[in-house]
Enzyme design. Structure first.
Site, PDB file in Angstrom:
ATOM      1  N   LYS A  82      -3.886   6.654   4.475  1.00 17.70           N
ATOM      2  CA  LYS A  82      -4.980   5.915   5.114  1.00 17.70           C
ATOM      3  C   LYS A  82      -4.463   5.021   6.239  1.00 17.70           C
ATOM      4  CE  LYS A  82      -8.467   4.263   2.727  1.00 17.70           C
ATOM      5  NZ  LYS A  82      -9.336   3.397   1.876  1.00 17.70           N
ATOM      6  N   GLU A  90       6.951   6.411   1.886  1.00 16.71           N
ATOM      7  CA  GLU A  90       7.363   7.715   1.369  1.00 16.71           C
ATOM      8  C   GLU A  90       6.720   8.839   2.186  1.00 16.71           C
ATOM      9  OE1 GLU A  90       6.908   4.957  -2.301  1.00 16.71           O
ATOM     10  OE2 GLU A  90       5.831   5.345  -0.430  1.00 16.71           O
ATOM     11  N   GLY A 147      -7.847   5.103  -3.004  1.00 18.16           N
ATOM     12  CA  GLY A 147      -6.940   6.250  -2.951  1.00 18.16           C
ATOM     13  C   GLY A 147      -7.106   7.229  -4.085  1.00 18.16           C
ATOM     14  N   ARG A 148      -7.151   6.736  -5.318  1.00 16.96           N
ATOM     15  CA  ARG A 148      -7.215   7.637  -6.472  1.00 16.96           C
ATOM     16  C   ARG A 148      -8.614   8.201  -6.698  1.00 16.96           C
ATOM     17  NH1 ARG A 148      -6.119   2.568  -7.566  1.00 16.96           N
ATOM     18  NH2 ARG A 148      -7.473   1.293  -8.886  1.00 16.96           N
ATOM     19  N   GLU A 169      -3.685   3.021 -13.310  1.00 16.10           N
ATOM     20  CA  GLU A 169      -3.684   2.204 -12.096  1.00 16.10           C
ATOM     21  C   GLU A 169      -4.999   1.439 -11.970  1.00 16.10           C
ATOM     22  OE1 GLU A 169      -1.303   3.259  -8.399  1.00 16.10           O
ATOM     23  OE2 GLU A 169      -3.348   3.646  -7.699  1.00 16.10           O
ATOM     24  N   HIS A 228       4.362  23.091 -29.005  1.00 15.81           N
ATOM     25  CA  HIS A 228       5.771  23.358 -29.266  1.00 15.81           C
ATOM     26  C   HIS A 228       6.663  22.285 -28.640  1.00 15.81           C
ATOM     27  CE1 HIS A 228       5.093  27.409 -30.963  1.00 15.81           C
ATOM     28  NE2 HIS A 228       4.012  27.371 -30.189  1.00 15.81           N
ATOM     29  N   LYS A 288       7.168  -2.295  -3.971  1.00 22.47           N
ATOM     30  CA  LYS A 288       7.262  -1.855  -2.574  1.00 22.47           C
ATOM     31  C   LYS A 288       7.988  -2.895  -1.722  1.00 22.47           C
ATOM     32  CE  LYS A 288       3.047   0.974  -2.262  1.00 22.47           C
ATOM     33  NZ  LYS A 288       1.739   1.101  -1.590  1.00 22.47           N
TER      34      LYS A 288
END
Length: 525
Positions: free
Chosen positions: A187, A193, A245-246, A331, A362, A490
């Site tokens: 955004k 990153e 964002g999410r 979050e 398993h 951050k």
């Protein structure tokens, strides 16, 4: 209300869930819409407990808060923002106002631009699309692209998120730079990153004969930064600050999904979300699926104190869904401060984790069945798969899903275990061996079952869980739509980078950090 619920929990602590079952329970403790069924009958909820939970939701003004969200009020109070990811899928609804302005013309204009661009790319020589993002700019579309792989009829779509150079190196290896489109999803267009990976992808494309000026697009609101990077405005798709964002893959962040399944498939995904929105706003009380999913979660986490929640989709293509829900829940509701700055009076959100069945059986189901902690399980399964020629596979998959929830419910007593191995052992050895085969049972689970995993259904599932998180947040009195908890790390990483590079001193850092950096420098070639 919390006190009454705790008292109720103490009173039913030793009750067997199985004893609650009569001919009516399976229907009375389920919510069914036209498109899916949520069964919570295999939990220790009874009618009185459900009434207390519904009263808790009422006292927290969940319905009023829901209506405020859909109306564009600024319910994200710490950031002074509306919360309107629902507007991105409001294809057939009316206007939605923020500060007196209808946002829907802008939403539909961006959607139209996305569709035109996706059609252009899908009709071109582009064979591969690489989406570079992180967090909400990666987890949602990556999950959805995998989930809807039977509907792919466009370029192959890849995702890069980790700043670890291995991720982008492994992704770009084998791709043709001349037929690859890179989408940079940030955004602000400053996420460290994402921008580090974007610059690496641009250098790779230049080195390999591609044309970054024509083969990069951006999902961002920072036109100045995208222009500086070399991406023209017509290939920049922005979204407003009322989309977190999410919660963002319903809009431009979902461009990679649109590239894979096409504009029509993406609209079906949006309509699925819209359908769940309508249900959430219209259904009352125990007939409201997101509300009941949330209240079951509140009962298990905040009332009974179960620290984790396992999400167990019996669908290989939903392999990334637990990771997506992990971010969505943890979050959003991993907070200890209420909206007014006070202390959350109960436990906050659970640890969310999981994996697809039958692989999980398993791996970690041993702990779920016989470990010392109770782990509420949320099963998901489709009535049919996409491979009719492999119907026997799907039948076995469904049988395993239902068997696991039944095993958690019923368990196996010592007498049953003893009878199972009688004749193989005797005396003290029989008792010892039988003890290892006991399953406590009485462990709660829910099941979400739906006809088939298509774009419309996936849209419903994602919106269902979004609204679940909203309801839980309102009941806890927290803001589910900020994420200050990610900021400190951050800031410290930015300060540490020159120390790691060896251009700044580690003075002032704690002893552990200094010693780890010293070891790093000593062992680098």
């Amino acid at each position: 209300m919390w006190t009454e619920l705790k008292t109720k929990a103490d009173a039913v602590a030793d009750r067997a869930i199985l004893d609650l079952f009569d001919d009516a329970r399976a229907d009375e403790f389920a919510v069914q819409t036209q498109y899916m069924r949520f069964d919570y009958s295999k939990t220790n909820l009874d009618a009185d407990t459900r009434a207390l939970l519904l009263a808790l939701a009422g006292s927290a003004n969940v319905a009023a808060r829901r209506d405020a969200m859909f109306a564009g009020e600024k319910i994200n109070e710490t950031e002074g923002r509306a919360v309107l990811h629902t507007a991105l899928r409001n294809l057939d609804g009316g206007p939605v106002h923020v500060d007196g302005e209808d946002v829907m013309p802008g939403v539909l204009e961006i959607l139209g631009r996305m569709e035109a661009y996706a059609a252009e790319v899908r009709g071109s020589a582009i064979t591969d699309v690489v989406n570079i993002g992180i967090g909400g700019s990666d987890l949602g579309p990556a999950m959805a692209v995998q989930a809807l792989s039977p509907y792919h009829d466009g370029p192959r779509v890849h995702f890069v998120s980790n700043v670890d150079g291995a991720h982008i190196a492994d992704t770009l290896r084998g791709l043709d730079a001349k037929t690859t489109l890179v989408i940079v999803a940030s955004k602000t267009f400053t996420t460290i990153e994402t921008m580090t990976n974007a610059r690496t992808a641009r250098a790779w494309m230049l080195d390999q004969g591609g044309d970054p000026a024509a083969q990069f697009a951006a999902l961002s609101t920072n036109l100045e930064k995208t222009s500086e990077f070399g991406i023209p405005a017509e290939r920049v798709f922005g979204f407003e600050d009322w989309v977190g964002g999410r919660y963002s893959m319903w809009g431009p962040i979902g461009l990679s999904l649109m590239m894979a399944i096409g504009p029509d498939g993406f609209r079906a995904f949006l309509r699925g979300g819209q359908e769940m929105d309508r249900h959430f706003c219209a259904a009352e009380g125990a007939d409201n699926m997101p509300l009941m999913l949330a209240l079951v979660g509140i009962w298990h986490r905040q009332v009974l104190g179960h620290a984790t929640r396992a999400v167990l989709p019996y669908d290989q293509r939903l392999g990334q869904l637990p990771d997506y829900f992990q971010q969505l829940e943890m979050e959003s509701n991993g907070k200890s401060v209420t909206m007014d700055g006070g202390v959350v009076p109960v436990e906050s959100g659970p640890v969310v984790w999981g994996a697809p069945g039958t692989n999980g059986q398993h791996a970690f189901y041993q702990l779920i069945h016989q470990g010392t902690s109770v782990i509420p399980c949320e099963f998901m399964v489709a009535c049919e798969g996409h491979e009719p020629e492999l119907r026997h596979h799907h039948d076995l998959l469904v049988a395993n899903c239902l068997a696991q929830s039944e095993a958690l419910l019923r368990g196996r007593t010592l007498d049953e275990a003893r009878a199972k191995i009688a004749g193989k052992f005797e005396g003290a050895e029989l008792e010892r061996q039988a003890a290892h085969r006991v399953f406590a049972g009485n462990r709660p689970s829910t099941t979400l079952i739906y006809p088939k995993l298509d774009p419309f259904t996936l849209g419903q599932i994602v919106a269902l869980y979004e609204h679940r998180v909203f309801v839980e947040g309102v009941i806890l009195g927290i803001n589910s739509y900020d994420q200050w908890g990610v900021e400190l790390g951050k800031e410290l990483a930015t300060a540490l980078q020159p120390v790691v590079e060896g251009t700044a001193s580690a003075e002032g850092k704690d002893g552990s950090t200094r010693s780890l950096i010293a070891y790093l420098h000593a062992h680098r070639s």
